[in-house]
Design a protein around this motif. Structure first.
Motif, PDB file in Angstrom:
ATOM      1  N   PRO A 147       0.833  -1.212   0.000  1.00 45.82           N
ATOM      2  CA  PRO A 147       0.000   0.000   0.000  1.00 45.82           C
ATOM      3  C   PRO A 147       0.863   1.255   0.000  1.00 45.82           C
ATOM      4  N   ASP A 148       0.279   2.356  -0.417  1.00 46.13           N
ATOM      5  CA  ASP A 148       1.005   3.626  -0.496  1.00 46.13           C
ATOM      6  C   ASP A 148       1.050   4.280   0.887  1.00 46.13           C
ATOM      7  N   LEU A 149       2.194   4.142   1.564  1.00 53.99           N
ATOM      8  CA  LEU A 149       2.322   4.656   2.931  1.00 53.99           C
ATOM      9  C   LEU A 149       2.505   6.173   2.975  1.00 53.99           C
ATOM     10  N   SER A 150       2.762   6.802   1.823  1.00 50.54           N
ATOM     11  CA  SER A 150       2.948   8.264   1.813  1.00 50.54           C
ATOM     12  C   SER A 150       1.665   8.982   2.242  1.00 50.54           C
ATOM     13  N   LEU A 151       0.536   8.275   2.180  1.00 48.11           N
ATOM     14  CA  LEU A 151      -0.732   8.825   2.644  1.00 48.11           C
ATOM     15  C   LEU A 151      -0.630   9.250   4.111  1.00 48.11           C
ATOM     16  N   LEU A 152       0.132   8.481   4.905  1.00 43.64           N
ATOM     17  CA  LEU A 152       0.314   8.814   6.328  1.00 43.64           C
ATOM     18  C   LEU A 152       0.981  10.169   6.489  1.00 43.64           C
ATOM     19  N   LYS A 153       1.965  10.456   5.635  1.00 42.27           N
ATOM     20  CA  LYS A 153       2.664  11.744   5.690  1.00 42.27           C
ATOM     21  C   LYS A 153       1.720  12.891   5.353  1.00 42.27           C
ATOM     22  N   ARG A 154       0.942  12.686   4.298  1.00 48.32           N
ATOM     23  CA  ARG A 154       0.036  13.761   3.856  1.00 48.32           C
ATOM     24  C   ARG A 154      -0.985  14.095   4.942  1.00 48.32           C
ATOM     25  N   LEU A 155      -1.498  13.058   5.608  1.00 45.11           N
ATOM     26  CA  LEU A 155      -2.495  13.277   6.657  1.00 45.11           C
ATOM     27  C   LEU A 155      -1.934  14.104   7.819  1.00 45.11           C
ATOM     28  N   VAL A 156      -0.739  13.731   8.302  1.00 45.53           N
ATOM     29  CA  VAL A 156      -0.187  14.460   9.463  1.00 45.53           C
ATOM     30  C   VAL A 156       0.285  15.856   9.068  1.00 45.53           C
ATOM     31  N   ARG A 157       0.749  16.022   7.823  1.00 41.36           N
ATOM     32  CA  ARG A 157       1.148  17.358   7.359  1.00 41.36           C
ATOM     33  C   ARG A 157      -0.069  18.291   7.343  1.00 41.36           C
ATOM     34  N   ASP A 158      -1.172  17.789   6.793  1.00 39.64           N
ATOM     35  CA  ASP A 158      -2.391  18.608   6.721  1.00 39.64           C
ATOM     36  C   ASP A 158      -2.902  18.965   8.112  1.00 39.64           C
ATOM     37  N   GLN A 159      -2.809  18.006   9.045  1.00 36.40           N
ATOM     38  CA  GLN A 159      -3.284  18.288  10.402  1.00 36.40           C
ATOM     39  C   GLN A 159      -2.401  19.333  11.092  1.00 36.40           C
ATOM     40  N   LEU A 160      -1.082  19.237  10.877  1.00 33.71           N
ATOM     41  CA  LEU A 160      -0.169  20.214  11.485  1.00 33.71           C
ATOM     42  C   LEU A 160      -0.456  21.615  10.949  1.00 33.71           C
ATOM     43  N   ILE A 161      -0.650  21.730   9.643  1.00 35.59           N
ATOM     44  CA  ILE A 161      -0.950  23.030   9.031  1.00 35.59           C
ATOM     45  C   ILE A 161      -2.239  23.603   9.620  1.00 35.59           C
ATOM     46  N   TYR A 162      -3.241  22.748   9.780  1.00 38.20           N
ATOM     47  CA  TYR A 162      -4.512  23.178  10.364  1.00 38.20           C
ATOM     48  C   TYR A 162      -4.286  23.720  11.782  1.00 38.20           C
ATOM     49  N   LEU A 163      -3.489  23.014  12.589  1.00 39.88           N
ATOM     50  CA  LEU A 163      -3.239  23.442  13.972  1.00 39.88           C
ATOM     51  C   LEU A 163      -2.476  24.767  14.025  1.00 39.88           C
ATOM     52  N   LEU A 164      -1.514  24.941  13.123  1.00 37.32           N
ATOM     53  CA  LEU A 164      -0.755  26.204  13.084  1.00 37.32           C
ATOM     54  C   LEU A 164      -1.658  27.367  12.686  1.00 37.32           C
ATOM     55  N   GLU A 165      -2.594  27.096  11.809  1.00 41.69           N
ATOM     56  CA  GLU A 165      -3.504  28.160  11.360  1.00 41.69           C
ATOM     57  C   GLU A 165      -4.526  28.541  12.428  1.00 41.69           C
ATOM     58  N   GLN A 166      -4.644  27.712  13.478  1.00 41.61           N
ATOM     59  CA  GLN A 166      -5.519  28.071  14.600  1.00 41.61           C
ATOM     60  C   GLN A 166      -4.944  29.225  15.416  1.00 41.61           C
ATOM     61  N   LEU A 167      -3.678  29.541  15.150  1.00 41.34           N
ATOM     62  CA  LEU A 167      -3.034  30.706  15.771  1.00 41.34           C
ATOM     63  C   LEU A 167      -2.689  31.669  14.633  1.00 41.34           C
ATOM     64  N   PRO A 168      -3.682  32.432  14.147  1.00 40.02           N
ATOM     65  CA  PRO A 168      -3.454  33.250  12.949  1.00 40.02           C
ATOM     66  C   PRO A 168      -2.425  34.348  13.172  1.00 40.02           C
ATOM     67  N   GLY A 169      -1.727  34.700  12.100  1.00 42.15           N
ATOM     68  CA  GLY A 169      -0.694  35.731  12.175  1.00 42.15           C
ATOM     69  C   GLY A 169       0.687  35.123  12.373  1.00 42.15           C
ATOM     70  N   LYS A 170       1.693  36.003  12.415  1.00 42.04           N
ATOM     71  CA  LYS A 170       3.080  35.532  12.566  1.00 42.04           C
ATOM     72  C   LYS A 170       3.308  34.972  13.961  1.00 42.04           C
TER      73      LYS A 170
END
Length: 613
Positions: free
Chosen positions: A13-36
């Motif tokens: 199976p394509d395990l790179s899916l695991l990377k994409r999922l955690v990357r997207d979640q991290l980006i979402y969490l960082l955006e919960q603190l808007p601004g620099k």
């Protein structure tokens, strides 16, 4: 070479899916603190984070500056600070100090703590005790699994081994269960789950609990079977010297998150270079599972093939030359660069590992595994300790002696312990206590001293007589578990036959034909028997907490049934991964190895060191 995949092997199976999922979640969490914002990262998260989201990705989501968590006053002037940390009380206390120092200075900032892979109640309790619970927001980044290659996934939790097996702290069991749940939701449903070990049983139960609480969806399975195994089921394998190429690279240069840093002795310059070691590196992929004695032959042949490919350009016309430059030249140059690096790395390994000392070391290990010439082995270990060759290596040999002999005779234990403490310092008394607690270095109790004689007598007589003799000895002494397991599972091939390492006949090739890793042999036997039937004596000797559970559609003949997920709880060596790849090639399986961390003898023992040095 040892392991080109069979043509009829199923696709992984394509395990790179695991990377994409955690990357997207991290980006979402960082955006919960808007601004620099400035981002403070736990030091042991830096390498895994680099595999998921590099600096430019973080910058795109308004991360201004990156800092390493160093447990001292911070220099950041940002109005918003984000902490990306493991759930450790010491780190949370430091964050409380930062917040309270800002309060005392009249500085107002916004703080966000992202715990990964999960937050624990104890961490939130510290925030409350220190009076900063209302000043910070907390979140979880469910970064459970990091794919290191197409068939290796790591939880990157090296502390799992010490916390669970030594301290009895089971907080990471839920994490392992959640990791298994994620794999099940993406690549399941699993048809069968096998396991052995107390931690494996708890992980299975945690996973089942999460499955029952969640929503069930009908999917086409990509992974059919799962095998969970505790590290303490087999301590012998990680204590043996690695002699496959990838294992040696890890022992000498330390592979971290699938990446190795080659120093000036390899690069032939004053600079170090980081190299990703995975199946994308064509040179490395051909030699990673090979016994080191075969590596130079392959590399020299590869160099000749490359030269032939370069020589093709002679006599080309303009059009052919353009095609050669656009389609082949870049790939050839990349392959040439990697070939040069692996040749230099192999030469560096040769300098360190082909000395007389290393050959003597391997001979001693093989004697310990076979149960021969134990007094000569003890003399070698004593000399090793007294010459202060290496603190960890001496400890490794002591542990290997103890585990293979079911403990040391009281006089040997006292003598070797005294010599070790004299050579390396009395503050290692705590280390000996840790090793004893795990059963890695113990003193034989009265009534356990006939085990070596029992094993030697067993070699001299036929099986039926040996059983009778063994039963007789059992009334006087406890059996040596490793010796008994070795005989039962045929872990040590007959030494009177020549072992051709160029054409391996079994998994023993990873230890020069001297020993089949117990962990991998158990996996092989259970898959062959479709369960633990016939292995009752083995599980009794291991004290195993074994289980076998049938899930959905067990009779399915799909390719997924030949893909086996093996989860090592407490760490796995590159040698074991090579052995499983070999087994997969022989039996038509494909193995995906999930491990709490990549380990070897040094990492395993360093986790148990307790001294003030």
């Amino acid at each position: 070479m040892a392991h080109s995949a069979r043509r009829d092997s199923p696709e992984l199976p394509d395990l790179s899916l695991l990377k994409r999922l955690v990357r997207d979640q991290l980006i979402y969490l960082l955006e919960q603190l808007p601004g620099k914002k400035d981002l403070f990262i736990d030091s042991d998260l830096m390498s895994p984070l680099d595999r998921i989201a590099n600096v430019s990705t973080l910058k795109q989501h308004e991360v201004d500056k990156l800092y390493k968590v160093e447990h001292k006053p911070i220099v950041s002037i940002s109005d918003q600070i984000c902490f990306l940390i493991r759930p450790r009380i010491q780190t949370v206390k430091w964050i409380c100090d930062v917040v309270n120092a800002d309060k005392a200075a009249g500085k107002f900032r916004r703080y966000k703590i992202i715990f990964t892979p999960q937050k624990f109640y104890a961490c939130e309790a510290v925030l409350e005790e220190q009076g900063v619970f209302g000043d910070v927001t907390t979140d979880e980044w469910a970064f459970y699994l990091l794919p290191l290659d197409e068939d290796i996934i790591s939880l990157e939790l090296p502390e799992f081994f010490r916390d669970n097996f030594l301290a009895g702290d089971q907080r990471w069991v839920r994490t392992a269960g959640s990791a298994l749940h994620l794999l099940h939701s993406l690549f399941g449903p699993f048809s069968k789950v096998y396991g052995i070990g107390r931690c494996s049983k708890m992980t299975y139960e945690s996973w089942r609990e999460q499955v029952e609480q969640g929503e069930q969806k009908a999917r086409h399975a990509e992974i059919g079977n799962v095998f969970l195994i505790d590290r303490d089921v087999d301590f012998v394998t990680p204590l043996c010297s690695q002699v496959v190429y990838e294992g040696l690279v890890d022992d000498i240069f330390r592979i971290k998150c699938g990446c190795v840093e080659f120093g000036p002795e390899v690069t032939s310059s004053d600079k170090s270079i980081k190299v990703m070691l995975n199946s994308q590196d064509k040179v490395f992929n051909e030699i990673r599972n090979e016994h080191f004695s075969n590596v130079f032959g392959f590399l020299s042949q590869k160099a000749r093939n490359l030269q032939t490919a370069y020589d093709k350009r002679r006599g080309m016309d303009i059009q052919q030359m353009k095609m050669f430059v656009s389609e082949e030249l870049k790939g050839l140059k990349q392959e040439h660069r990697l070939l040069s690096l692996h040749i230099s790395a192999s030469e560096s390994i040769m300098k360190k590992k082909t000395k007389q000392d290393f050959q003597e070391l391997l001979k001693t290990e093989h004697c310990l595994l076979e149960g021969f010439e134990i007094r000569e082995c003890i003399s070698f270990i004593e000399e090793h300790i007294n010459r202060q060759v290496s603190m960890i290596e001496s400890l490794r040999l002591l542990c290997l002696l103890s585990v293979t002999e079911n403990g040391l005779l009281p006089k040997d234990f006292k003598s070797l312990k005294a010599q070790y403490l004299q050579s390396y310092g009395a503050d290692h008394l705590l280390t000996f206590s840790n090793l004893r607690q795990l059963g890695l270095l113990v003193e034989q109790q009265p009534g356990e001293t006939l085990t070596v004689m029992e094993s030697k007598v067993g070699k001299l007589v036929n099986d039926r007589t040996a059983v009778k003799l063994t039963d007789a000895f059992s009334s006087l002494a406890k059996k040596s578990h490793f010796r008994a397991l070795s005989r039962k599972l045929n872990l040590v091939p007959k030494s009177d036959e020549e072992y051709d390492l160029r054409v391996p006949r079994d998994m023993a090739y990873i230890f020069s034909g001297a020993y089949i890793p117990l962990s991998c042999k158990i996996i092989e036997q259970v898959l062959e028997r479709d369960g633990w039937t016939g292995l009752e004596e083995v599980t009794r000797l291991i004290n195993g907490h074994e289980f076998a559970v049938t899930g959905s559609d067990p009779k399915s003949k799909s390719d997924a049934q030949r893909i086996i997920l093996v989860m090592f709880l407490g760490g796995c060596t590159f040698s074991e991964i090579s052995a499983l790849r070999f087994l997969g090639k022989e039996k038509g399986y494909r193995f995906i190895v999930v491990t709490t961390a990549i380990t070897n003898s040094s990492r395993l023992l360093e986790a148990l060191l307790d001294s003030n040095v």
